[in-house]
Scaffold this active site. Structure first.
Site, mmCIF file in Angstrom:
data_model
loop_
_atom_site.group_PDB
_atom_site.id
_atom_site.type_symbol
_atom_site.label_atom_id
_atom_site.label_comp_id
_atom_site.label_asym_id
_atom_site.label_seq_id
_atom_site.Cartn_x
_atom_site.Cartn_y
_atom_site.Cartn_z
ATOM 1 C CB THR A 179 -0.865 -0.026 1.284
ATOM 2 O OG1 THR A 179 -1.816 -1.066 1.147
ATOM 3 C CG2 THR A 179 -1.577 1.290 1.543
ATOM 4 N NE ARG A 207 -10.056 -5.980 3.781
ATOM 5 C CZ ARG A 207 -8.935 -5.269 3.791
ATOM 6 N NH1 ARG A 207 -8.549 -4.621 2.707
ATOM 7 N NH2 ARG A 207 -8.198 -5.193 4.868
ATOM 8 C CB VAL A 208 -14.110 -1.338 2.167
ATOM 9 C CG1 VAL A 208 -13.420 0.013 2.264
ATOM 10 C CG2 VAL A 208 -15.008 -1.382 0.927
ATOM 11 N N GLY A 209 -10.911 -1.944 3.079
ATOM 12 C CA GLY A 209 -9.934 -1.846 4.163
ATOM 13 C C GLY A 209 -9.980 -0.497 4.850
ATOM 14 C CG ASP A 210 -6.439 0.538 6.909
ATOM 15 O OD1 ASP A 210 -6.331 -0.418 6.114
ATOM 16 O OD2 ASP A 210 -5.478 1.258 7.230
ATOM 17 C CB THR A 229 0.762 0.700 5.211
ATOM 18 O OG1 THR A 229 0.878 -0.566 4.553
ATOM 19 C CG2 THR A 229 2.074 1.035 5.906
ATOM 20 N N GLY A 230 -1.125 -1.610 6.755
ATOM 21 C CA GLY A 230 -1.071 -2.830 7.540
ATOM 22 C C GLY A 230 -2.378 -3.580 7.417
ATOM 23 C CD1 TRP A 231 -5.706 -7.597 8.605
ATOM 24 C CD2 TRP A 231 -4.383 -8.814 9.941
ATOM 25 N NE1 TRP A 231 -6.303 -8.813 8.777
ATOM 26 C CE2 TRP A 231 -5.521 -9.581 9.595
ATOM 27 C CE3 TRP A 231 -3.418 -9.370 10.786
ATOM 28 C CZ2 TRP A 231 -5.707 -10.874 10.073
ATOM 29 C CZ3 TRP A 231 -3.608 -10.656 11.252
ATOM 30 C CH2 TRP A 231 -4.739 -11.399 10.893
ATOM 31 N N GLY A 232 -5.719 -4.055 7.624
ATOM 32 C CA GLY A 232 -6.686 -2.965 7.709
ATOM 33 C C GLY A 232 -7.775 -3.116 8.754
HETATM 34 N N1 ASP Z 1 -4.252 -1.426 4.969
HETATM 35 C C1 ASP Z 1 -4.494 -1.988 3.669
HETATM 36 C C2 ASP Z 1 -5.799 -2.749 3.698
HETATM 37 O O1 ASP Z 1 -6.058 -3.433 4.659
HETATM 38 C C3 ASP Z 1 -3.408 -2.878 3.227
HETATM 39 C C4 ASP Z 1 -2.008 -2.408 3.570
HETATM 40 O O2 ASP Z 1 -1.803 -1.309 4.015
HETATM 41 O O3 ASP Z 1 -1.050 -3.154 3.358
HETATM 42 O O4 ASP Z 1 -6.510 -2.693 2.735
#
Ligand code: ASP
Length: 332
Positions: A179, A207-210, A229-232
């Site tokens: 991301t 699915r929608v992330g953060d 950035t990470g596990w949304g």
């Molecule tokens: N945060 C993003 C999501 O979950 C993915 C990421 O940042 O790596 O969609």
């Protein structure tokens, strides 16, 4: 008297499991793209343009580069599509724009900005968002434009692993890496933030992330700007970007402490992982991550683009804090 601030731009290209055996060619390409994003974004700030111009200029470079999980090179959904999310927020006015689940928008970050500037809404999704893109003259491309073989193979691998009942942290992390995001402080002392992503490989059911959720993956106010950035799912549940900024704005915490509390304590304590870039209106920088790496870059008073990938590379977050008078001069 108008007080001129020294501009600062920070970018990220994702946090996660970064293979130390990444090919030299790939590492070179990633570093080159990050450097170009910093240069293009900083040129806006040097020309006296608003922080938002720097954010969108930098993110556009990374969206166009297939090495990142945003725009071209986005990950694939379970049913083999590229489905992208993006958001921007202007710290001075608290205006924001975001888009989710778009399939044909070449640069989702530009559409998010158009939502902020030219629509009465904050968030548009799917077909409606693309209809609005058409009206705004935003470039639409054939969905095949976003496809890369590397991302396709990641989906094939994830489909094989789908039998696993429990989401596994390493597996989940590998699925979303790349991301992109940017935060900027302009010469007027105003902040802005933006984030763009393809989300997570093998995501389903719309699915929608953060990233496009204002406050979760993206937030800016007068004192603080954050792109995560990470596990949304964990960034949404902790409202991570807003949480960092409220610690700064309302509790008066130093930026680095506020960002570290959310990224290195709250999110991992719930089982999530990732990183963030954060910037305050004094030019202080924080780039915490709880994974083994985060593509990150910054450029400030010295006008030199700095890029780091691994956790053992110094950056302004793990250097002693700069003296107040040179707070906006990050050094390596
Ligand atoms: N945060 C993003 C999501 O979950 C993915 C990421 O940042 O790596 O969609």
């Amino acid at each position: 008297m108008v007080h001129a601030t020294t501009p600062v731009l920070i970018i990220h290209g994702g946090a996660g499991v970064i293979k130390r055996d990444m090919s030299p060619a790939k590492e070179k390409a990633v570093r080159a793209a990050m450097t170009k994003a910093l240069e293009d974004g900083y040129a806006q700030l040097k020309a006296g343009k608003p922080a938002m111009d720097a954010v969108t200029a930098a993110i556009t470079v990374l969206e166009d580069d297939p090495n990142f999980n945003a725009g071209r090179g986005s990950v694939f959904t379970h049913d083999g599509k590229n489905e992208m999310d993006a958001a921007v927020m202007d710290g001075d006015t608290l205006r924001a724009g975001s888009v989710a689940a778009v399939h044909r928008v070449k640069n989702p970050i530009l559409l998010a900005r158009a939502v902020m500037e030219h629509s009465p809404h904050v968030m548009l999704i799917g077909d409606g968002a693309e209809e609005f893109a058409k009206e705004q003259g935003i470039t639409l491309v054939d969905p095949s434009y976003f496809r890369t073989e590397e991302r396709w193979q990641q989906l094939q691998k994830a489909l094989k692993e789908d039998g696993e009942k429990q989401p596994h942290a390493d597996l989940e992390t590998a699925r979303h890496f790349g991301t992109v995001g940017a935060v900027a402080l302009d010469a007027q002392g105003h902040l802005a933030a933006g984030t763009s992503t393809g989300g997570m490989t093998d995501k389903r059911w719309g699915r929608v992330g953060d990233s496009p959720i204002i406050g979760a993956g993206t937030y800016a106010n007068a004192q603080c700007a954050v792109s995560g950035t990470g596990w949304g799912e964990f960034y949404i549940r902790t409202v991570a970007a807003h949480e960092i900024c409220m610690k700064v704005s309302m509790l008066g915490e130093p930026l680095q402490r506020a960002a570290a509390e959310v990224i290195n304590q709250e999110i991992p304590s719930m089982g999530g992982n990732g990183g963030a870039i954060a910037l305050d209106n004094d030019g202080n920088i924080a780039m915490p991550f709880n994974t083994d790496g985060m593509y990150r870059g910054w450029i400030g008073a010295d006008g030199v683009p700095h890029v780091a990938i691994y956790d053992n590379e110094p950056d302004p977050s793990n250097q002693p804090p700069a003296a107040p008078s040179s707070a906006s001069a990050p050094n390596e």
